[in-house]
Design a protein around this motif. Structure first.
Motif, PDB file in Angstrom:
ATOM      1  N   MET A 182       0.850  -1.157   0.000  1.00 39.19           N
ATOM      2  CA  MET A 182       0.000   0.000   0.000  1.00 39.19           C
ATOM      3  C   MET A 182       0.908   1.235   0.000  1.00 39.19           C
ATOM      4  SD  MET A 182      -2.857   1.011   2.883  1.00 39.19           S
ATOM      5  CE  MET A 182      -2.807  -0.675   3.407  1.00 39.19           C
ATOM      6  N   SER A 183       0.778   2.045  -1.032  1.00 37.12           N
ATOM      7  CA  SER A 183       1.641   3.212  -1.125  1.00 37.12           C
ATOM      8  C   SER A 183       0.941   4.456  -0.583  1.00 37.12           C
ATOM      9  CB  SER A 183       2.068   3.432  -2.569  1.00 37.12           C
ATOM     10  OG  SER A 183       0.942   3.736  -3.354  1.00 37.12           O
ATOM     11  N   LEU A 184       1.744   5.421  -0.265  1.00 33.68           N
ATOM     12  CA  LEU A 184       1.260   6.682   0.274  1.00 33.68           C
ATOM     13  C   LEU A 184       0.622   7.501  -0.846  1.00 33.68           C
ATOM     14  CD1 LEU A 184       1.544   7.846   3.141  1.00 33.68           C
ATOM     15  CD2 LEU A 184       3.549   9.070   2.334  1.00 33.68           C
ATOM     16  N   PRO A 185      -0.578   8.035  -0.627  1.00 36.32           N
ATOM     17  CA  PRO A 185      -1.220   8.867  -1.644  1.00 36.32           C
ATOM     18  C   PRO A 185      -0.377  10.103  -1.963  1.00 36.32           C
ATOM     19  CG  PRO A 185      -2.797   8.249   0.047  1.00 36.32           C
ATOM     20  CD  PRO A 185      -1.441   7.840   0.539  1.00 36.32           C
ATOM     21  N   ASN A 186      -0.418  10.525  -3.198  1.00 40.73           N
ATOM     22  CA  ASN A 186       0.383  11.668  -3.654  1.00 40.73           C
ATOM     23  C   ASN A 186       0.107  12.942  -2.878  1.00 40.73           C
ATOM     24  OD1 ASN A 186       1.740  10.218  -5.588  1.00 40.73           O
ATOM     25  ND2 ASN A 186       0.248  10.676  -7.181  1.00 40.73           N
ATOM     26  N   GLU A 187      -1.137  13.145  -2.438  1.00 36.21           N
ATOM     27  CA  GLU A 187      -1.496  14.370  -1.724  1.00 36.21           C
ATOM     28  C   GLU A 187      -0.705  14.552  -0.422  1.00 36.21           C
ATOM     29  OE1 GLU A 187      -4.981  13.190  -4.231  1.00 36.21           O
ATOM     30  OE2 GLU A 187      -3.726  12.142  -2.784  1.00 36.21           O
ATOM     31  N   LEU A 188      -0.184  13.457   0.099  1.00 35.24           N
ATOM     32  CA  LEU A 188       0.571  13.544   1.347  1.00 35.24           C
ATOM     33  C   LEU A 188       2.024  13.957   1.135  1.00 35.24           C
ATOM     34  CD1 LEU A 188      -0.888  10.413   3.148  1.00 35.24           C
ATOM     35  CD2 LEU A 188      -1.470  12.810   3.526  1.00 35.24           C
ATOM     36  N   GLU A 190       8.877  10.190   6.619  1.00 33.86           N
ATOM     37  CA  GLU A 190       9.180   8.805   7.023  1.00 33.86           C
ATOM     38  C   GLU A 190       8.197   8.329   8.096  1.00 33.86           C
ATOM     39  OE1 GLU A 190      11.094   6.702   5.377  1.00 33.86           O
ATOM     40  OE2 GLU A 190      11.475   8.404   4.029  1.00 33.86           O
ATOM     41  N   SER A 191       7.936   9.160   9.081  1.00 37.17           N
ATOM     42  CA  SER A 191       6.952   8.805  10.121  1.00 37.17           C
ATOM     43  C   SER A 191       5.572   8.653   9.501  1.00 37.17           C
ATOM     44  CB  SER A 191       6.905   9.877  11.200  1.00 37.17           C
ATOM     45  OG  SER A 191       8.124   9.955  11.876  1.00 37.17           O
ATOM     46  N   LEU A 192       5.259   9.547   8.594  1.00 35.87           N
ATOM     47  CA  LEU A 192       3.962   9.500   7.924  1.00 35.87           C
ATOM     48  C   LEU A 192       3.786   8.173   7.185  1.00 35.87           C
ATOM     49  CD1 LEU A 192       2.416  12.558   6.238  1.00 35.87           C
ATOM     50  CD2 LEU A 192       2.116  10.334   5.234  1.00 35.87           C
ATOM     51  N   TYR A 248       0.989   5.545   8.326  1.00 39.62           N
ATOM     52  CA  TYR A 248      -0.050   5.273   7.327  1.00 39.62           C
ATOM     53  C   TYR A 248      -0.251   3.767   7.155  1.00 39.62           C
ATOM     54  CZ  TYR A 248      -2.832   5.776   3.078  1.00 39.62           C
ATOM     55  OH  TYR A 248      -3.850   5.721   2.152  1.00 39.62           O
ATOM     56  N   LEU A 249       0.831   3.016   7.256  1.00 40.44           N
ATOM     57  CA  LEU A 249       0.753   1.555   7.077  1.00 40.44           C
ATOM     58  C   LEU A 249       0.262   0.812   8.318  1.00 40.44           C
ATOM     59  CD1 LEU A 249       4.042   0.912   5.078  1.00 40.44           C
ATOM     60  CD2 LEU A 249       1.697   0.826   4.217  1.00 40.44           C
ATOM     61  N   ILE A 250       0.584   1.328   9.508  1.00 40.90           N
ATOM     62  CA  ILE A 250       0.298   0.525  10.713  1.00 40.90           C
ATOM     63  C   ILE A 250      -0.846   1.055  11.582  1.00 40.90           C
ATOM     64  CG2 ILE A 250       2.678  -0.322  10.837  1.00 40.90           C
ATOM     65  CD1 ILE A 250       3.107   1.622  13.210  1.00 40.90           C
ATOM     66  N   ASP A 251      -1.246   2.292  11.397  1.00 41.26           N
ATOM     67  CA  ASP A 251      -2.256   2.897  12.270  1.00 41.26           C
ATOM     68  C   ASP A 251      -3.522   3.202  11.453  1.00 41.26           C
ATOM     69  OD1 ASP A 251      -3.820   4.730  13.778  1.00 41.26           O
ATOM     70  OD2 ASP A 251      -2.045   5.427  14.854  1.00 41.26           O
ATOM     71  N   ASP A 252      -4.553   2.402  11.674  1.00 37.51           N
ATOM     72  CA  ASP A 252      -5.790   2.551  10.891  1.00 37.51           C
ATOM     73  C   ASP A 252      -6.450   3.917  11.084  1.00 37.51           C
ATOM     74  OD1 ASP A 252      -5.587   0.076   9.711  1.00 37.51           O
ATOM     75  OD2 ASP A 252      -6.844  -0.926  11.206  1.00 37.51           O
ATOM     76  N   THR A 305      -7.057   6.533   8.059  1.00 34.98           N
ATOM     77  CA  THR A 305      -8.373   7.096   7.756  1.00 34.98           C
ATOM     78  C   THR A 305      -8.303   8.617   7.708  1.00 34.98           C
ATOM     79  OG1 THR A 305      -9.507   5.215   8.762  1.00 34.98           O
ATOM     80  CG2 THR A 305     -10.770   7.250   8.540  1.00 34.98           C
ATOM     81  N   MET A 306      -7.594   9.203   8.680  1.00 36.71           N
ATOM     82  CA  MET A 306      -7.428  10.654   8.706  1.00 36.71           C
ATOM     83  C   MET A 306      -6.717  11.133   7.432  1.00 36.71           C
ATOM     84  SD  MET A 306      -5.649  13.035  11.704  1.00 36.71           S
ATOM     85  CE  MET A 306      -5.098  11.556  12.469  1.00 36.71           C
ATOM     86  N   CYS A 307      -5.677  10.438   7.045  1.00 35.31           N
ATOM     87  CA  CYS A 307      -4.931  10.797   5.833  1.00 35.31           C
ATOM     88  C   CYS A 307      -5.789  10.626   4.582  1.00 35.31           C
ATOM     89  CB  CYS A 307      -3.665   9.951   5.720  1.00 35.31           C
ATOM     90  SG  CYS A 307      -2.400  10.369   6.932  1.00 35.31           S
ATOM     91  N   ASP A 308      -6.537   9.537   4.526  1.00 35.42           N
ATOM     92  CA  ASP A 308      -7.406   9.295   3.366  1.00 35.42           C
ATOM     93  C   ASP A 308      -8.493  10.374   3.267  1.00 35.42           C
ATOM     94  OD1 ASP A 308      -5.911   7.085   2.663  1.00 35.42           O
ATOM     95  OD2 ASP A 308      -7.327   5.638   3.514  1.00 35.42           O
ATOM     96  N   ASP A 309      -9.040  10.767   4.411  1.00 34.66           N
ATOM     97  CA  ASP A 309     -10.030  11.854   4.418  1.00 34.66           C
ATOM     98  C   ASP A 309      -9.396  13.161   3.940  1.00 34.66           C
ATOM     99  OD1 ASP A 309     -11.930  10.097   5.360  1.00 34.66           O
ATOM    100  OD2 ASP A 309     -11.868  10.831   7.436  1.00 34.66           O
ATOM    101  N   TYR A 310      -8.173  13.404   4.365  1.00 35.14           N
ATOM    102  CA  TYR A 310      -7.439  14.592   3.924  1.00 35.14           C
ATOM    103  C   TYR A 310      -7.255  14.557   2.399  1.00 35.14           C
ATOM    104  CZ  TYR A 310      -3.387  17.567   3.017  1.00 35.14           C
ATOM    105  OH  TYR A 310      -2.524  18.502   2.497  1.00 35.14           O
ATOM    106  N   CYS A 311      -6.849  13.419   1.890  1.00 36.72           N
ATOM    107  CA  CYS A 311      -6.624  13.268   0.451  1.00 36.72           C
ATOM    108  C   CYS A 311      -7.927  13.464  -0.332  1.00 36.72           C
ATOM    109  CB  CYS A 311      -6.009  11.908   0.139  1.00 36.72           C
ATOM    110  SG  CYS A 311      -4.333  11.737   0.784  1.00 36.72           S
ATOM    111  N   ASP A 312      -9.009  12.905   0.169  1.00 38.24           N
ATOM    112  CA  ASP A 312     -10.313  13.103  -0.474  1.00 38.24           C
ATOM    113  C   ASP A 312     -10.692  14.581  -0.483  1.00 38.24           C
ATOM    114  OD1 ASP A 312     -10.558  10.386  -0.906  1.00 38.24           O
ATOM    115  OD2 ASP A 312     -11.909  10.057   0.806  1.00 38.24           O
TER     116      ASP A 312
END
Length: 79
Positions: free
Chosen positions: A1-7, A17-19, A23-27, A31-38
């Protein structure tokens, strides 16, 4: 699972690196990041729509002004 470009942006660059790890281990964080990207994607979508709608508005305003002038000229000539 790769990091969305918006991040990948200047606000998060220092923490990338922390992000990536969170993103991979903390659901909850994912979700917060995915909402941000949306939200970022929707902002861009509506910005483009607004620009398109604004251009159409200007075109119709200009057409209305041109037609007003033509109508006035026509009326003056018919008097």
């Amino acid at each position: 699972m790769s990091l969305p470009n918006e991040l990948y942006n200047s606000k998060f660059a220092e923490y990338i690196e922390s992000l990536k790890i969170l993103y991979l281990i903390d659901d909850k964080f994912k979700t917060m990041c995915d909402d941000y990207c949306d939200s970022k994607a929707n902002t861009e979508k509506y910005r483009k729509k607004f620009e398109k709608d604004f251009r159409h508005k200007l075109e119709f305003e200009n057409l209305s002004k041109e037609l007003e002038e033509e109508i006035l000229i026509y009326l003056i000539r018919k008097e």
